[in-house]
Design a protein around this motif. Structure first.
Motif, PDB file in Angstrom:
ATOM      1  N   CYS A   1       0.579  -1.321   0.535  1.00  0.00           N
ATOM      2  CA  CYS A   1      -0.280   0.302  -0.271  1.00  0.00           C
ATOM      3  C   CYS A   1       0.790   1.213   0.220  1.00  0.00           C
ATOM      4  CB  CYS A   1      -1.141   0.348   1.669  1.00  0.00           C
ATOM      5  SG  CYS A   1      -1.926  -1.211   1.668  1.00  0.00           S
ATOM      6  N   GLU A   2       0.141   2.569  -0.810  1.00  0.00           N
ATOM      7  CA  GLU A   2       1.454   3.773  -0.791  1.00  0.00           C
ATOM      8  C   GLU A   2       0.604   3.956   0.250  1.00  0.00           C
ATOM      9  OE1 GLU A   2       2.710   4.326  -3.321  1.00  0.00           O
ATOM     10  OE2 GLU A   2       1.049   3.550  -4.988  1.00  0.00           O
ATOM     11  N   GLU A   3       2.332   5.226   0.949  1.00  0.00           N
ATOM     12  CA  GLU A   3       2.346   5.920   1.856  1.00  0.00           C
ATOM     13  C   GLU A   3       1.148   6.729   2.488  1.00  0.00           C
ATOM     14  OE1 GLU A   3       5.561   8.074   2.312  1.00  0.00           O
ATOM     15  OE2 GLU A   3       7.285   6.916   2.185  1.00  0.00           O
ATOM     16  N   GLY A   4       0.658   6.622   3.649  1.00  0.00           N
ATOM     17  CA  GLY A   4      -0.633   7.026   3.906  1.00  0.00           C
ATOM     18  C   GLY A   4      -1.571   5.918   3.868  1.00  0.00           C
ATOM     19  N   SER A   5      -1.602   4.678   4.031  1.00  0.00           N
ATOM     20  CA  SER A   5      -2.120   4.163   4.451  1.00  0.00           C
ATOM     21  C   SER A   5      -2.318   3.882   5.854  1.00  0.00           C
ATOM     22  CB  SER A   5      -1.874   2.506   3.759  1.00  0.00           C
ATOM     23  OG  SER A   5      -1.565   3.070   2.525  1.00  0.00           O
ATOM     24  N   SER A   6      -3.335   3.140   6.831  1.00  0.00           N
ATOM     25  CA  SER A   6      -3.519   3.117   8.057  1.00  0.00           C
ATOM     26  C   SER A   6      -4.006   1.812   8.614  1.00  0.00           C
ATOM     27  CB  SER A   6      -3.487   4.363   8.040  1.00  0.00           C
ATOM     28  OG  SER A   6      -5.239   5.256   8.432  1.00  0.00           O
ATOM     29  N   TRP A   7      -4.002   1.307   9.602  1.00  0.00           N
ATOM     30  CA  TRP A   7      -4.916   1.391  10.932  1.00  0.00           C
ATOM     31  C   TRP A   7      -4.838   2.159  11.994  1.00  0.00           C
ATOM     32  CZ3 TRP A   7      -7.616  -3.107   9.901  1.00  0.00           C
ATOM     33  CH2 TRP A   7      -6.191  -4.219   8.688  1.00  0.00           C
ATOM     34  N   ILE A   8      -6.028   2.038  12.608  1.00  0.00           N
ATOM     35  CA  ILE A   8      -6.731   2.898  13.559  1.00  0.00           C
ATOM     36  C   ILE A   8      -7.535   1.911  14.605  1.00  0.00           C
ATOM     37  CG2 ILE A   8      -7.777   4.559  14.713  1.00  0.00           C
ATOM     38  CD1 ILE A   8      -7.675   6.379  12.196  1.00  0.00           C
ATOM     39  N   PHE A   9      -7.032   1.248  15.662  1.00  0.00           N
ATOM     40  CA  PHE A   9      -7.429   0.819  16.460  1.00  0.00           C
ATOM     41  C   PHE A   9      -8.320   1.224  18.203  1.00  0.00           C
ATOM     42  CE2 PHE A   9      -4.161  -2.072  14.570  1.00  0.00           C
ATOM     43  CZ  PHE A   9      -5.058  -3.256  13.925  1.00  0.00           C
TER      44      PHE A   9
END
Length: 274
Positions: free
Chosen positions: A235-243
């Motif tokens: 995935c490109e930079e800026g992809s994320s996971w938030i828990f």
């Protein structure tokens, strides 16, 4: 970037556990069910977690594989991580994914998916505590969570010896090519995003895996699966996971970059444990 790719490559091969030509993949006789998955598309990340937060889910015949034993085996990312975080020596290694599929069926029955409905998995790498069990050629995973957004199908899966629980899981592709996913269940909200790059970093991998249900789940059987044909795009930079919430996942730490995976076929079934 090179180190991130090496980490993703190692974790992918480590979690697949057994590589084999696709035509040689077969499962032993004795399966109680027939599980088929076609056309999956998924956002996947590898993570580490504190085993104390899920110790009640670990069956007595299994143990979590931890960062320290990988570091002793000269795995570079594990050694580097322990230099900076020495208190994480006993932390476990796992993956989380949100996946949608063209077809998901057990004994011919499929879930009733809501719009953008998907499944979500949190599986940990484990090893057997008894050396005689190490004769098993498919290295084991522990299904810490397997969420589906169809409560009736969850009951159906459990009646068939497949561990699952209810959760509102979504995965959709936006018009600009970004994939966004979410999990909502008791004590947990997860959101993730991924814009896959154009480079396919791995293709054609295959594996046989064995998946055990968590302790106190009420499920006595385990599941064997065979899968082949993975294609992986970072995935490109800026992809994320938030828990968010009070679930043990909230305290986990994502390793390396998130990836978009697709193109593989999966078949398997539940087996009685001797």
């Amino acid at each position: 970037m090179k180190q991130v790719l090496l980490l993703v490559s190692f974790m992918f091969s480590f979690l697949l556990a057994v590589n084999a030509p696709a035509q040689n993949l077969s499962l032993p006789e004795g399966a109680q069910t027939k599980w088929i998955v076609d056309g999956p598309e998924e956002i996947v990340s590898y993570l580490i977690f504190d085993p104390a937060t899920v110790k009640d889910r670990l069956p007595s015949f299994l143990r979590f594989i931890n960062i320290e034993e990988l570091a002793v085996s000269d795995i570079s990312w594990a050694k580097e991580h322990l230099k900076e975080n020495p208190t994480h020596s006993n932390w476990g290694i796992a993956f989380i994914e949100i996946v949608r599929m063209n077809n998901f069926e057990i004994d011919g029955q499929s879930p009733k998916w809501p719009e953008h409905g998907a499944a979500a998995l949190w599986f940990a790498r484990v090893a057997f505590t008894d050396t005689k069990d190490n004769l098993e050629t498919s290295k084991p995973f522990l299904a810490l969570n397997f969420w589906l957004p169809d409560s009736m199908y969850v009951s159906y899966m459990r009646s068939k010896g497949h561990y699952a629980s209810f959760g509102y899981v979504r995965l959709q592709k936006k018009s600009d090519g970004e994939w966004i996913g979410s999990i909502d269940t008791d004590g947990l909200h997860v959101s993730c995003s991924c814009i896959p790059n154009r480079n396919i970093e791995s293709s054609g991998s295959s594996a046989i895996q064995i998946i055990y249900p968590p302790e106190h789940s009420g499920i006595k059987d385990f599941v064997r699966i065979a899968l082949a044909g993975h294609k992986i795009q970072s995935c490109e930079e800026g992809s994320s996971w938030i828990f968010k919430g009070v679930h043990p996942l909230v305290n986990s730490i994502i390793l390396g970059s998130t990836s978009f995976q697709y193109g593989y076929d999966l078949f398997g079934g539940s087996y009685h444990r001797n």
